[in-house]
Design an enzyme around this catalytic site. Structure first.
Site, PDB file in Angstrom:
ATOM      1  N   ASP A  93       0.934  -0.943  -0.127  1.00 23.99           N
ATOM      2  CA  ASP A  93       0.065  -0.124   0.083  1.00 23.99           C
ATOM      3  C   ASP A  93       0.821   1.156   0.019  1.00 23.99           C
ATOM      4  O   ASP A  93       2.052   1.420   0.299  1.00 23.99           O
ATOM      5  CB  ASP A  93      -0.967  -0.026   1.346  1.00 23.99           C
ATOM      6  CG  ASP A  93      -2.273   0.912   1.187  1.00 23.99           C
ATOM      7  OD1 ASP A  93      -2.823   1.003   1.958  1.00 23.99           O
ATOM      8  OD2 ASP A  93      -2.330   1.302   0.102  1.00 23.99           O
ATOM      9  N   SER A  94       0.288   2.373  -0.384  1.00 17.40           N
ATOM     10  CA  SER A  94       1.174   3.716  -0.598  1.00 17.40           C
ATOM     11  C   SER A  94       1.397   4.392   0.568  1.00 17.40           C
ATOM     12  O   SER A  94       2.088   5.196   0.651  1.00 17.40           O
ATOM     13  CB  SER A  94       0.315   4.601  -1.703  1.00 17.40           C
ATOM     14  OG  SER A  94      -0.905   4.758  -1.177  1.00 17.40           O
ATOM     15  N   GLY A  95       0.746   4.161   1.574  1.00 16.48           N
ATOM     16  CA  GLY A  95       0.839   4.840   2.976  1.00 16.48           C
ATOM     17  C   GLY A  95      -0.088   5.739   3.432  1.00 16.48           C
ATOM     18  O   GLY A  95      -0.080   6.004   4.829  1.00 16.48           O
ATOM     19  N   GLY A  96      -0.807   6.460   2.453  1.00 15.81           N
ATOM     20  CA  GLY A  96      -1.519   7.625   3.101  1.00 15.81           C
ATOM     21  C   GLY A  96      -2.585   7.084   3.789  1.00 15.81           C
ATOM     22  O   GLY A  96      -2.858   7.838   4.735  1.00 15.81           O
ATOM     23  N   PHE A  97      -3.086   5.968   3.754  1.00 13.65           N
ATOM     24  CA  PHE A  97      -4.322   5.385   4.534  1.00 13.65           C
ATOM     25  C   PHE A  97      -3.841   5.293   6.050  1.00 13.65           C
ATOM     26  O   PHE A  97      -4.255   5.622   7.238  1.00 13.65           O
ATOM     27  CB  PHE A  97      -4.810   3.987   4.190  1.00 13.65           C
ATOM     28  CG  PHE A  97      -5.985   3.518   4.876  1.00 13.65           C
ATOM     29  CD1 PHE A  97      -5.804   2.807   6.215  1.00 13.65           C
ATOM     30  CD2 PHE A  97      -7.460   3.987   4.604  1.00 13.65           C
ATOM     31  CE1 PHE A  97      -6.928   2.313   6.921  1.00 13.65           C
ATOM     32  CE2 PHE A  97      -8.275   3.372   5.568  1.00 13.65           C
ATOM     33  CZ  PHE A  97      -8.261   2.587   6.398  1.00 13.65           C
ATOM     34  N   ASP A 147      -2.765   7.833  -2.302  1.00 18.36           N
ATOM     35  CA  ASP A 147      -3.989   8.665  -2.228  1.00 18.36           C
ATOM     36  C   ASP A 147      -4.378   9.270  -0.766  1.00 18.36           C
ATOM     37  O   ASP A 147      -3.768   8.968  -0.122  1.00 18.36           O
ATOM     38  CB  ASP A 147      -5.294   7.536  -2.727  1.00 18.36           C
ATOM     39  CG  ASP A 147      -5.091   6.456  -2.010  1.00 18.36           C
ATOM     40  OD1 ASP A 147      -4.211   6.415  -1.125  1.00 18.36           O
ATOM     41  OD2 ASP A 147      -6.402   5.771  -1.780  1.00 18.36           O
ATOM     42  N   GLN A 190     -11.580   6.680  -5.522  1.00 20.99           N
ATOM     43  CA  GLN A 190     -12.467   7.085  -4.364  1.00 20.99           C
ATOM     44  C   GLN A 190     -13.683   7.836  -4.717  1.00 20.99           C
ATOM     45  O   GLN A 190     -14.380   7.411  -5.928  1.00 20.99           O
ATOM     46  CB  GLN A 190     -11.483   8.252  -3.801  1.00 20.99           C
ATOM     47  CG  GLN A 190     -10.240   7.788  -3.269  1.00 20.99           C
ATOM     48  CD  GLN A 190      -9.940   6.812  -2.166  1.00 20.99           C
ATOM     49  OE1 GLN A 190     -11.198   6.950  -1.561  1.00 20.99           O
ATOM     50  NE2 GLN A 190      -9.068   6.273  -1.887  1.00 20.99           N
ATOM     51  N   GLY A 217     -11.631   3.729  -0.538  1.00 13.49           N
ATOM     52  CA  GLY A 217     -12.622   4.399   0.273  1.00 13.49           C
ATOM     53  C   GLY A 217     -13.670   3.746   1.047  1.00 13.49           C
ATOM     54  O   GLY A 217     -14.658   4.407   1.528  1.00 13.49           O
ATOM     55  N   ASP A 267      -7.818  -7.867   0.563  1.00 15.22           N
ATOM     56  CA  ASP A 267      -6.883  -7.811   1.739  1.00 15.22           C
ATOM     57  C   ASP A 267      -7.848  -7.631   3.000  1.00 15.22           C
ATOM     58  O   ASP A 267      -8.737  -6.606   3.107  1.00 15.22           O
ATOM     59  CB  ASP A 267      -5.827  -6.865   1.635  1.00 15.22           C
ATOM     60  CG  ASP A 267      -5.926  -5.525   1.894  1.00 15.22           C
ATOM     61  OD1 ASP A 267      -6.759  -4.715   1.297  1.00 15.22           O
ATOM     62  OD2 ASP A 267      -5.823  -5.310   3.196  1.00 15.22           O
ATOM     63  N   CYS A 305     -11.797 -29.201   8.075  1.00 17.04           N
ATOM     64  CA  CYS A 305     -10.742 -28.272   7.688  1.00 17.04           C
ATOM     65  C   CYS A 305      -9.562 -29.124   7.571  1.00 17.04           C
ATOM     66  O   CYS A 305      -9.416 -30.113   8.607  1.00 17.04           O
ATOM     67  CB  CYS A 305     -10.622 -27.159   8.459  1.00 17.04           C
ATOM     68  SG  CYS A 305      -9.287 -25.851   8.373  1.00 17.04           S
ATOM     69  N   CYS A 307      -6.427 -27.715   7.726  1.00 18.30           N
ATOM     70  CA  CYS A 307      -5.179 -27.121   8.462  1.00 18.30           C
ATOM     71  C   CYS A 307      -4.536 -27.875   9.668  1.00 18.30           C
ATOM     72  O   CYS A 307      -5.097 -28.761  10.419  1.00 18.30           O
ATOM     73  CB  CYS A 307      -5.772 -25.892   8.940  1.00 18.30           C
ATOM     74  SG  CYS A 307      -6.350 -25.648  10.613  1.00 18.30           S
ATOM     75  N   CYS A 310      -6.792 -27.663  12.818  1.00 20.91           N
ATOM     76  CA  CYS A 310      -7.804 -28.656  12.961  1.00 20.91           C
ATOM     77  C   CYS A 310      -7.324 -30.431  12.830  1.00 20.91           C
ATOM     78  O   CYS A 310      -8.091 -31.209  13.245  1.00 20.91           O
ATOM     79  CB  CYS A 310      -8.682 -28.364  11.817  1.00 20.91           C
ATOM     80  SG  CYS A 310      -9.400 -26.794  11.957  1.00 20.91           S
ATOM     81  N   HIS A 336      -5.131 -21.398  11.031  1.00 19.55           N
ATOM     82  CA  HIS A 336      -6.507 -21.646  10.617  1.00 19.55           C
ATOM     83  C   HIS A 336      -7.278 -20.859   9.778  1.00 19.55           C
ATOM     84  O   HIS A 336      -7.629 -20.972   8.779  1.00 19.55           O
ATOM     85  CB  HIS A 336      -7.013 -22.224  11.758  1.00 19.55           C
ATOM     86  CG  HIS A 336      -8.852 -22.365  11.448  1.00 19.55           C
ATOM     87  ND1 HIS A 336      -9.182 -23.635  10.767  1.00 19.55           N
ATOM     88  CD2 HIS A 336      -9.747 -21.581  11.658  1.00 19.55           C
ATOM     89  CE1 HIS A 336     -10.624 -23.528  10.636  1.00 19.55           C
ATOM     90  NE2 HIS A 336     -10.784 -22.288  11.286  1.00 19.55           N
TER      91      HIS A 336
HETATM   92  C1  LIG Z   1      -9.733  -1.712   6.671  1.00 22.49           C
HETATM   93  N1  LIG Z   1     -10.270  -0.831   5.771  1.00 22.49           N
HETATM   94  C2  LIG Z   1      -9.619  -0.464   4.690  1.00 22.49           C
HETATM   95  N2  LIG Z   1     -10.174   0.292   3.836  1.00 22.49           N
HETATM   96  C3  LIG Z   1      -9.193   1.091   3.028  1.00 22.49           C
HETATM   97  C4  LIG Z   1      -9.225   2.027   2.150  1.00 22.49           C
HETATM   98  C5  LIG Z   1      -7.974   2.168   1.496  1.00 22.49           C
HETATM   99  C6  LIG Z   1      -7.784   3.181   0.560  1.00 22.49           C
HETATM  100  O1  LIG Z   1      -8.823   4.027  -0.114  1.00 22.49           O
HETATM  101  N3  LIG Z   1      -6.522   3.524   0.042  1.00 22.49           N
HETATM  102  C7  LIG Z   1      -5.528   3.019   0.547  1.00 22.49           C
HETATM  103  N4  LIG Z   1      -4.296   3.344  -0.067  1.00 22.49           N
HETATM  104  N5  LIG Z   1      -5.385   2.050   1.479  1.00 22.49           N
HETATM  105  C8  LIG Z   1      -6.742   1.775   1.979  1.00 22.49           C
HETATM  106  C9  LIG Z   1      -6.684   0.796   3.061  1.00 22.49           C
HETATM  107  C10 LIG Z   1      -5.501   0.091   3.818  1.00 22.49           C
HETATM  108  C11 LIG Z   1      -5.204  -1.056   3.312  1.00 22.49           C
HETATM  109  C12 LIG Z   1      -3.919  -1.460   3.788  1.00 22.49           C
HETATM  110  O2  LIG Z   1      -4.033  -1.692   5.228  1.00 22.49           O
HETATM  111  C13 LIG Z   1      -3.387  -2.499   5.849  1.00 22.49           C
HETATM  112  O3  LIG Z   1      -3.712  -3.388   6.753  1.00 22.49           O
HETATM  113  C14 LIG Z   1      -4.272  -2.982   7.763  1.00 22.49           C
HETATM  114  C15 LIG Z   1      -2.423  -3.334   4.725  1.00 22.49           C
HETATM  115  O4  LIG Z   1      -0.976  -2.796   4.528  1.00 22.49           O
HETATM  116  C16 LIG Z   1      -0.326  -4.074   4.416  1.00 22.49           C
HETATM  117  C17 LIG Z   1      -3.425  -2.786   3.267  1.00 22.49           C
HETATM  118  O5  LIG Z   1      -2.386  -2.671   2.347  1.00 22.49           O
HETATM  119  C18 LIG Z   1      -3.011  -2.699   1.034  1.00 22.49           C
HETATM  120  C19 LIG Z   1      -8.048   0.540   3.515  1.00 22.49           C
HETATM  121  N6  LIG Z   1      -8.257  -0.365   4.651  1.00 22.49           N
HETATM  122 ZN   LIG Z   2      -8.540 -25.429  10.260  1.00 26.41          ZN
END
Ligand SMILES: CNc1nc2cc3c(=O)[nH]c(N)nc3c(CC[C@H]3O[C@@H](OC)[C@H](OC)[C@@H]3OC)c2[nH]1
Ligand SMILES: [Zn+2]
Length: 373
Positions: A93-97, A147, A190, A217, A267, A305, A307, A310, A336
Site C-alpha cells: 500500500d502507498s502509505g496514505g491510509f 491517495d 475514491q 474509500g 486484503d 478443515c 489445516c 484442525c 487456521h
Molecule cells: C480496513 N479498511 C480499509 N479501507 C481502506 C481503504 C484504502 C484506500 O482507499 N486507500 C489506500 N491506499 N489504502 C486503503 C486501506 C488500507 C489497506 C492496507 O492497510 C493495511 O492493513 C491494515 C494493509 O497494509 C499492508 C493494506 O495494504 C493494502 C483500507 N483499509
Molecule cells: Zn483449520
C-alpha cells in the site's frame, strides 16, 4: 514464467469472475485473498506457512516500513522479498491510509503529507513521488498510488475535494512510477458513497491508465449494506480487462458478496488479527475459543478443515493454550483462519469456473446458519 504483468479472465458467472494475474514472481489466482504482512511479516506465521495456506501474494506497507527499518535499509539488504524470505508476489500500500489512521501531527497539503512517527515521534514526509520511491526501494510487484482515503461519514463537498486531490496524486504517482516492466501500478478509485463521484474518479483513472484498479474509500465504517450498495455499481465503472481490488475487506460474507459483485482481489487483517485474539472463522460461523464451553471439547475447530490446527489439536487444547497465553495459540488460530479464507477463495474460483457460483453461495450461507458451533 513471464517478464511482464498481465491479467487473464478465464470465466465469469453472473458478475463474478475468475482468472489469473501473471507476474515475474509468480501467478495470482483470482479471486484472490491477500494476507496482510504490514511490517514485513504476516504476524505469527512463517512465510512457508503463509504459502501453505494457499496464498499466492501477500501485502506490505509503505508507512510502517519507511519508519522501521526504513526502505533504504531494506533495499540495501536486497529488497523486501529477500528481507522477509518470500519469493512470490508482494503488493504494497502507498502509505496514505496509515498516515491518516496512525500517525500524529499530520499536515496535509497539495504537495503531500508531513507527520510524526507513531513509533518514536520523528518527523516524516510522504508524497506521490516519495511513496513511489519507497515502493521501488522495497521492490514490490504491485504498487498502489498515493491517495487520500477520507473517513466516513463525510459530507459530499469533503468527498469531492478529497477525490479530486487523489486523482491529481494518481497522475503524479503514474509520472513518478515511470516505466518498470514486470511491475504494476494500481490506481485507487475514491468518491465515498456517491455514485457520480465514483464515476468521475473511475474515468479520471482510466484516462491515466493503470495495470489494475482498486475500489478505495470503503470498509471505513460505512457498514456492509452501504459497502455492497457501492459495489453494486463501482466495479462496472472500472476497465473490465484489468484486476479490480477492494481494499481492506473483510469478513467471510463480505468477501463472498464482493466477489459476487465483480471484485478480483481483497486484503484484510481480520483473519490474522482475530486469530491472535482467539476468534476462529469456520464454515459454520465464528468460534471464540477462549469461551469456557470449549475446555473439554475433544473435537477440532472444524471437522472439514485440513489445516494443522484442525488436524492435530482439539478445541480443548486450543482453549487451554489461549488461557495460558502460550505463543502457539496465536500461531495455530492464525494459520487456521488464513487457511479457511483461502478455502473460501478456492471454492469460489472453482464454482465460478463451473458456472455454479449461486449454488456455492447458497451452501456457504446455509452452513453458517447451523447455530451451535
Ligand atoms: C480496513 N479498511 C480499509 N479501507 C481502506 C481503504 C484504502 C484506500 O482507499 N486507500 C489506500 N491506499 N489504502 C486503503 C486501506 C488500507 C489497506 C492496507 O492497510 C493495511 O492493513 C491494515 C494493509 O497494509 C499492508 C493494506 O495494504 C493494502 C483500507 N483499509
Ligand atoms: Zn483449520
Amino acid at each position: 514464467m513471464t517478464d511482464r504483468f498481465s491479467f487473464d479472465l478465464h470465466a465469469t458467472d453472473g458478475k463474478a469472475r475468475s482468472g489469473v494475474i501473471r507476474t515475474p514472481r509468480g501467478e495470482i489466482r483470482t479471486p484472490a485473498f491477500m494476507p496482510v504482512g504490514t511490517a514485513a511479516t504476516v504476524k505469527a506465521m512463517l512465510p512457508e506457512s503463509v504459502a501453505a495456506t494457499g496464498a499466492d501474494i501477500l501485502l506490505g506497507n509503505t508507512y510502517h516500513l519507511m519508519l522501521r527499518p526504513t526502505a533504504e535499509r531494506i533495499a540495501a539488504l536486497g529488497g523486501l522479498h529477500a528481507f522477509m524470505n518470500w519469493d512470490k508476489p508482494i503488493l504494497t500500500d502507498s502509505g496514505g491510509f496509515q498516515v491518516m489512521s496512525l500517525a500524529g501531527l499530520r499536515k496535509l497539503t497539495e504537495e503531500g503529507v508531513t507527520f510524526k512517527s507513531h513509533i518514536d515521534g520523528s518527523r516524516h514526509h510522504l508524497s506521490p513521488e516519495r511513496s513511489m520511491e519507497i515502493q521501488a526501494l522495497l521492490g514490490s510487484d504491485i504498487v498502489m498510488c498515493f491517495d487520500e482515503c477520507p473517513a466516513l461519514p463525510a459530507d459530499r463537498d469533503r468527498i469531492k475535494s478529497s477525490m479530486d486531490l487523489s486523482m491529481r496524486w494518481a497522475q503524479r504517482s503514474r509520472d513518478a512510477f515511470g516505466d518498470r516492466p514486470g511491475h504494476a501500478l494500481f490506481g485507487i478509485q475514491q468518491g465515498g458513497l456517491e455514485q457520480d463521484l465514483r464515476e468521475e474518479s473511475a474515468n479520471a483513472l482510466r484516462a491515466i491508465e493503470f495495470d489494475g484498479y482498486a475500489v478505495g474509500g470503503l470498509a471505513v465504517g460505512e457498514g456492509q449494506e452501504a459497502m455492497f450498495g457501492v459495489l453494486d455499481y463501482a466495479p462496472d465503472q472500472l476497465p473490465v480487462d484489468k484486476p479490480r481490488y477492494l481494499m481492506g475487506v473483510g469478513k467471510p460474507d463480505d468477501i463472498v458478496g464482493a466477489v459476487k459483485r465483480g471484485i478480483d482481489m481483497m486484503d484484510c487483517v481480520l483473519p490474522s488479527r482475530s486469530g491472535r485474539t482467539g476468534q476462529a472463522f469456520t464454515r459454520h460461523g465464528v468460534v471464540n475459543i477462549k469461551n469456557a464451553r470449549h475446555q473439554d471439547d475433544p473435537r477440532p475447530l472444524d471437522e472439514a478443515c485440513t489445516c494443522p490446527a484442525c488436524r492435530g489439536y482439539s478445541r480443548a487444547y486450543l482453549h487451554h493454550v489461549f488461557r495460558a497465553n502460550e505463543m502457539i495459540s496465536g500461531m495455530l488460530l492464525t494459520w487456521h483462519n488464513l487457511h479457511y479464507f483461502q478455502d473460501i477463495m478456492a471454492g469460489m474460483r472453482a464454482a465460478i469456473s463451473a458456472g455454479s457460483f449461486a449454488a456455492w453461495e447458497a451452501e456457504f450461507h446455509r452452513q453458517r446458519a447451523q447455530g451451535d458451533i
